[in-house]
Write a protein that holds these residues in place. Structure first.
Motif, mmCIF file in Angstrom:
data_model
loop_
_atom_site.group_PDB
_atom_site.id
_atom_site.type_symbol
_atom_site.label_atom_id
_atom_site.label_comp_id
_atom_site.label_asym_id
_atom_site.label_seq_id
_atom_site.Cartn_x
_atom_site.Cartn_y
_atom_site.Cartn_z
ATOM 1 N N GLU A 164 31.578 122.193 70.230
ATOM 2 C CA GLU A 164 30.214 121.748 70.510
ATOM 3 C C GLU A 164 30.203 120.570 71.477
ATOM 4 O O GLU A 164 29.357 120.494 72.384
ATOM 5 C CB GLU A 164 29.518 121.366 69.204
ATOM 6 C CG GLU A 164 29.218 122.562 68.303
ATOM 7 C CD GLU A 164 28.697 122.146 66.940
ATOM 8 O OE1 GLU A 164 28.794 120.936 66.618
ATOM 9 O OE2 GLU A 164 28.202 123.013 66.195
ATOM 10 N N ALA A 165 31.152 119.637 71.295
ATOM 11 C CA ALA A 165 31.231 118.481 72.189
ATOM 12 C C ALA A 165 31.575 118.915 73.608
ATOM 13 O O ALA A 165 31.052 118.351 74.581
ATOM 14 C CB ALA A 165 32.265 117.490 71.664
ATOM 15 N N GLN A 211 24.981 123.589 85.411
ATOM 16 C CA GLN A 211 23.543 123.793 85.320
ATOM 17 C C GLN A 211 23.018 124.770 86.364
ATOM 18 O O GLN A 211 22.049 125.488 86.122
ATOM 19 C CB GLN A 211 22.818 122.453 85.480
ATOM 20 C CG GLN A 211 23.110 121.452 84.366
ATOM 21 C CD GLN A 211 22.583 120.067 84.681
ATOM 22 O OE1 GLN A 211 21.973 119.836 85.738
ATOM 23 N NE2 GLN A 211 22.825 119.119 83.781
ATOM 24 N N GLU A 264 28.441 120.437 75.171
ATOM 25 C CA GLU A 264 27.492 119.362 75.461
ATOM 26 C C GLU A 264 27.903 118.622 76.733
ATOM 27 O O GLU A 264 27.062 118.286 77.567
ATOM 28 C CB GLU A 264 27.430 118.393 74.281
ATOM 29 C CG GLU A 264 26.436 117.258 74.474
ATOM 30 C CD GLU A 264 26.376 116.316 73.280
ATOM 31 O OE1 GLU A 264 25.669 115.297 73.373
ATOM 32 O OE2 GLU A 264 27.052 116.590 72.260
ATOM 33 N N TRP A 265 29.197 118.375 76.879
ATOM 34 C CA TRP A 265 29.700 117.707 78.088
ATOM 35 C C TRP A 265 29.460 118.569 79.330
ATOM 36 O O TRP A 265 29.007 118.081 80.361
ATOM 37 C CB TRP A 265 31.187 117.407 77.922
ATOM 38 C CG TRP A 265 31.785 116.582 79.027
ATOM 39 C CD1 TRP A 265 31.839 115.220 79.108
ATOM 40 C CD2 TRP A 265 32.406 117.082 80.218
ATOM 41 N NE1 TRP A 265 32.464 114.834 80.275
ATOM 42 C CE2 TRP A 265 32.830 115.962 80.974
ATOM 43 C CE3 TRP A 265 32.660 118.361 80.721
ATOM 44 C CZ2 TRP A 265 33.475 116.079 82.199
ATOM 45 C CZ3 TRP A 265 33.300 118.480 81.949
ATOM 46 C CH2 TRP A 265 33.712 117.362 82.673
ATOM 47 N N GLU A 280 27.229 120.945 79.773
ATOM 48 C CA GLU A 280 25.805 121.109 80.083
ATOM 49 C C GLU A 280 25.236 119.901 80.810
ATOM 50 O O GLU A 280 24.167 119.993 81.411
ATOM 51 C CB GLU A 280 25.029 121.375 78.791
ATOM 52 C CG GLU A 280 25.303 122.762 78.215
ATOM 53 C CD GLU A 280 24.615 122.993 76.881
ATOM 54 O OE1 GLU A 280 24.462 124.178 76.495
ATOM 55 O OE2 GLU A 280 24.229 122.006 76.222
ATOM 56 N N GLY A 281 25.970 118.798 80.804
ATOM 57 C CA GLY A 281 25.555 117.636 81.565
ATOM 58 C C GLY A 281 26.064 117.640 82.993
ATOM 59 O O GLY A 281 25.724 116.744 83.775
ATOM 60 N N GLU A 305 33.386 121.120 65.875
ATOM 61 C CA GLU A 305 32.811 119.934 66.506
ATOM 62 C C GLU A 305 33.356 119.741 67.915
ATOM 63 O O GLU A 305 32.626 119.316 68.819
ATOM 64 C CB GLU A 305 33.096 118.695 65.660
ATOM 65 C CG GLU A 305 32.342 118.663 64.339
ATOM 66 C CD GLU A 305 32.712 117.448 63.501
ATOM 67 O OE1 GLU A 305 33.515 116.607 63.984
ATOM 68 O OE2 GLU A 305 32.227 117.344 62.354
ATOM 69 N N VAL A 326 30.778 128.631 69.879
ATOM 70 C CA VAL A 326 29.864 128.362 70.999
ATOM 71 C C VAL A 326 29.823 129.543 71.971
ATOM 72 O O VAL A 326 29.361 129.391 73.096
ATOM 73 C CB VAL A 326 30.281 127.079 71.751
ATOM 74 C CG1 VAL A 326 30.144 125.862 70.856
ATOM 75 C CG2 VAL A 326 31.717 127.194 72.284
ATOM 76 N N LYS A 340 26.928 130.340 74.157
ATOM 77 C CA LYS A 340 26.620 129.368 75.204
ATOM 78 C C LYS A 340 27.549 129.494 76.416
ATOM 79 O O LYS A 340 27.233 128.977 77.479
ATOM 80 C CB LYS A 340 26.699 127.948 74.636
ATOM 81 C CG LYS A 340 25.656 127.677 73.556
ATOM 82 C CD LYS A 340 25.742 126.247 73.051
ATOM 83 C CE LYS A 340 24.681 125.981 71.987
ATOM 84 N NZ LYS A 340 24.751 124.578 71.471
#
Length: 487
Positions: A212-213, A225, A216-217, A219-220, A209, A245, A248
């Motif tokens: 993944e967190a 990007q 996710e952070w 990718e923002g 987890e 991950v 990714k």
């Protein structure tokens, strides 16, 4: 670390003096004009050097160099302070410092949510029954073979005045950055117990987890990007780090100890950096030579391992009754580390068989102990091989040959004493590369290796922007296939 030099950069006042430039330089220049252009330049530089030396000779212009104090916890408090206000020729020193700083690659370190840094340390402590302080930043990273990620984090948090000579410089504006460092303690995270906390309650921490967190952070973030994280750097020293991950983050630069758990499209020598485990045993500080090394071959470690590591049991059977060899089973403990350290310091050769993975911290323990590594691992990757010729510091033995009764000991007994001392001498030259927390050591070399990836990062980033069709296989430079193409 680098050899740190500092100063306030101020320009000293030039005192009045009878010694003038003309009185020193003119005779030399008159003579030099009769020579070639090369001789003229050489004379000028010599005169400048002599002039500076003469100025240094005056008592009121001495440079003070207080001794640095080393910190047992971090090893980074090694700043040398120069009294530059009273230093002649300080303009030249300032220019040299500026040139060093301007040539360093600019790195932006993300200010991650605390759960990804000190929060991981707190979770590790809680899983072992430890308390959690109100101020998590007061926590110290636990000592183990994956703490290279902690030394990198500490290095980037030091003042730039303490990082003179480093291959990278930290910038606070991401727009200036050429590389982005993600200081997630990925190796420590996967070691946190997921079964229960120290008080017996259900664990509140999950490595998957947390991974993944983190993604996710990231990718923002706009800097992730723009090229899919190609210019981002992660530590992934434990073989299981970031595995959940990995697809990714596979375009990023990964700091790994080997590629055993990674697919070919996830990790490679082309884009990633092989780094050393921090050594766990004390550094040998004695003299070169064999007079205090009566044991021919030494090994102390777990006898039974998985997968490739099963060869250890076979080696035990072949070697444990050999004379001049000490082959012992032992697990990690303070007492066993003390015994292993003494064993390596009193042995000529140290056995380094493959374990669960092809590399272990034993290799680096051997090198700092000046105990010649005997590497029995057919798939090992070693750090900084573009800089270090490992044939000069280690012996590589094919696994199939090593398990033949009598082969290994006969090979080692045939090596003359002077050759063993030469191995020691070569290890002494390069062992700083395997020491974290020392001047111009492992951390600086890791950053130096990372900066070498920058041309490839730029090439692949620009290539991604102009390609319009997805590719199904690796490119000619063996980089990872790109998942996001710009039409």
């Amino acid at each position: 670390m680098a050899e740190f030099e500092g100063g306030n950069g101020s320009k000293p006042k030039r005192p009045s003096r009878k010694l003038t430039w003309a009185s020193v330089a003119q005779p030399a220049l008159e003579k030099a004009r009769k020579s070639s252009q090369t001789q003229i330049l050489a004379t000028i530089f010599f005169v400048i050097f002599v002039t500076c030396a003469l100025f240094n000779a005056f008592p009121n212009r001495r440079t003070t160099m207080p001794e640095s104090e080393s910190d047992d916890n971090s090893g980074f408090d090694m700043t040398v302070n120069f009294a530059s206000a009273s230093q002649p020729c300080s303009d030249a020193a300032a220019i040299a410092t500026a040139d060093s700083s301007s040539s360093a690659i600019k790195v932006y370190m993300y200010d991650l949510p605390i759960r990804f840094t000190y929060g991981v340390i707190a979770a590790r402590s809680a899983s072992r029954g430890g308390g959690t302080p109100e101020n998590l930043t007061s926590l110290s990273y636990p000592g183990h073979q994956h703490m290279g990620e902690w030394f990198l984090f500490l290095d980037m948090n030091r003042p730039e005045s303490d990082r003179i000579g480093s291959p990278v410089t930290r910038v606070m504006d991401p727009e200036e950055a050429e590389l982005f460092y993600v200081p997630f303690f990925s190796s420590l995270s996967q070691l946190v117990s997921t079964s229960q906390q120290g008080d017996g309650s259900e664990a509140a921490y999950s490595d998957e987890e947390t991974q993944e967190a983190l993604v996710e952070w990231l990718e923002g973030q706009k800097y992730w990007q723009r090229n899919g994280g190609r210019d981002h750097v992660f530590t992934a020293a434990d073989p299981k780090s970031l595995l959940h991950v990995m697809d990714k983050v596979k375009n990023s630069v990964l700091l790994v100890v080997g590629f055993g758990r990674l697919r070919g499209d996830q990790g490679s020598l082309v884009k990633d950096v092989v780094v050393p485990y921090p050594h766990r045993l004390r550094t040998y500080e004695g003299d070169l030579g064999l007079q205090n090394r009566p044991t021919l071959l030494f090994f102390m470690g777990a006898r039974f391992r998985k997968e490739e590591g099963r060869i250890r049991d076979v080696l035990f059977q072949v070697l444990e009754n050999e004379r001049d060899a000490i082959i012992k089973h032992g697990v990690q403990s303070t007492e066993n580390r003390r015994e292993a350290s003494n064993g390596m310091h009193t042995s000529k050769f140290c056995l380094n068989p493959v374990g669960d993975t092809s590399t272990s911290c034993r290799l680096f323990d051997s090198i700092v102990s000046l105990c010649v590594p005997v590497i029995v691992s057919d798939t090992i990757e070693v750090p900084f091989e573009d800089t270090i010729d490992y044939r000069k510091i280690a012996i590589f033995v094919e696994s199939a040959a090593a398990v033949k009764p009598g082969y290994l000991m006969s090979l080692l007994r045939a090596i003359p004493p002077e050759r063993i001392v030469e191995y020691q001498r070569e290890m002494l030259k390069v062992r700083r590369y395997f020491q974290y927390g020392v001047s111009n050591g492992a951390v600086d070399e890791i950053w130096r290796q990372v900066t070498k990836k920058l041309p490839l990062i730029k090439l692949m980033s620009n290539r991604d922007k102009r390609l319009v069709i997805k590719e199904s296989d690796c490119s000619c430079v063996c980089a990872n296939p790109t998942t996001n193409r710009t039409p």
